[in-house]
Design a protein around this motif. Structure first.
Motif, short mmCIF file in Angstrom:
data_model
loop_
_atom_site.label_atom_id
_atom_site.label_comp_id
_atom_site.label_asym_id
_atom_site.label_seq_id
_atom_site.Cartn_x
_atom_site.Cartn_y
_atom_site.Cartn_z
N SER A 12 -4.28 32.60 -15.95
CA SER A 12 -4.85 32.67 -17.30
C SER A 12 -4.50 33.96 -18.03
N GLN A 13 -4.24 35.04 -17.30
CA GLN A 13 -3.93 36.33 -17.90
C GLN A 13 -2.45 36.69 -17.83
N ASN A 14 -1.64 35.74 -17.36
CA ASN A 14 -0.17 35.91 -17.32
C ASN A 14 0.25 37.19 -16.61
N GLY A 15 -0.10 37.27 -15.32
CA GLY A 15 0.30 38.43 -14.54
C GLY A 15 0.08 38.22 -13.06
N LYS A 16 0.19 39.30 -12.30
CA LYS A 16 0.04 39.26 -10.85
C LYS A 16 -0.73 40.48 -10.37
N PHE A 17 -1.53 40.30 -9.33
CA PHE A 17 -2.19 41.42 -8.66
C PHE A 17 -1.25 41.99 -7.62
N TYR A 18 -1.33 43.30 -7.42
CA TYR A 18 -0.56 44.00 -6.39
C TYR A 18 -1.50 44.90 -5.61
N PHE A 19 -1.42 44.80 -4.28
CA PHE A 19 -2.22 45.62 -3.38
C PHE A 19 -1.28 46.30 -2.41
N LEU A 20 -1.34 47.63 -2.34
CA LEU A 20 -0.44 48.42 -1.51
C LEU A 20 1.02 48.09 -1.82
N ASP A 21 1.32 48.00 -3.10
CA ASP A 21 2.67 47.73 -3.62
C ASP A 21 3.25 46.39 -3.19
N GLU A 22 2.40 45.46 -2.75
CA GLU A 22 2.85 44.11 -2.42
C GLU A 22 2.08 43.11 -3.28
N GLU A 23 2.75 42.03 -3.66
CA GLU A 23 2.11 41.02 -4.49
C GLU A 23 0.94 40.40 -3.74
N GLY A 24 -0.18 40.25 -4.45
CA GLY A 24 -1.40 39.67 -3.87
C GLY A 24 -2.55 40.64 -4.00
N ALA A 25 -3.76 40.11 -3.84
CA ALA A 25 -4.95 40.93 -4.01
C ALA A 25 -5.47 41.48 -2.69
N GLY A 26 -4.78 41.23 -1.59
CA GLY A 26 -5.21 41.77 -0.31
C GLY A 26 -6.39 41.04 0.29
N ILE A 27 -6.58 39.80 -0.11
CA ILE A 27 -7.70 39.02 0.43
C ILE A 27 -7.27 38.39 1.74
#
Length: 86
Positions: free
Chosen positions: A71-86
């Motif tokens: 919905s916000q046209n983007g991606k989460f990054y956690f520790l410089d890797e794609e994803g939210a770390g869940i």
């Protein structure tokens, strides 16, 4: 953690999960917060015990992150890797 929009704009992001607490006689509640510099979602899940409330929260967060990214046209990054770390 960061949220990077398709335009390249980068925002600081955070994901918080609260401690499950008993509400009423037989219900537990586990709050969570997903936040970027421009948007915040605070919610929580109920369960029959603390473990179920936490488990439902973690499963819901996975869906919330996916919806947020679409919905916000983007991606989460956690520790410089794609994803939210869940």
């Amino acid at each position: 953690m960061f949220f990077v929009r398709n335009t390249g704009e980068r925002e600081t992001a955070s994901l918080r999960v609260g401690l499950p607490v008993m509400v009423g006689d037989e219900t537990w509640y586990c709050p969570y917060e997903l936040r970027t510099d421009t948007r915040t979602k605070v919610f929580g899940m109920h369960g029959v015990d603390a473990l179920q409330a936490l488990e439902l929260t973690m499963k819901t967060l996975s869906v919330e992150v996916d919806y947020w990214e679409r919905s916000q046209n983007g991606k989460f990054y956690f520790l410089d890797e794609e994803g939210a770390g869940i």
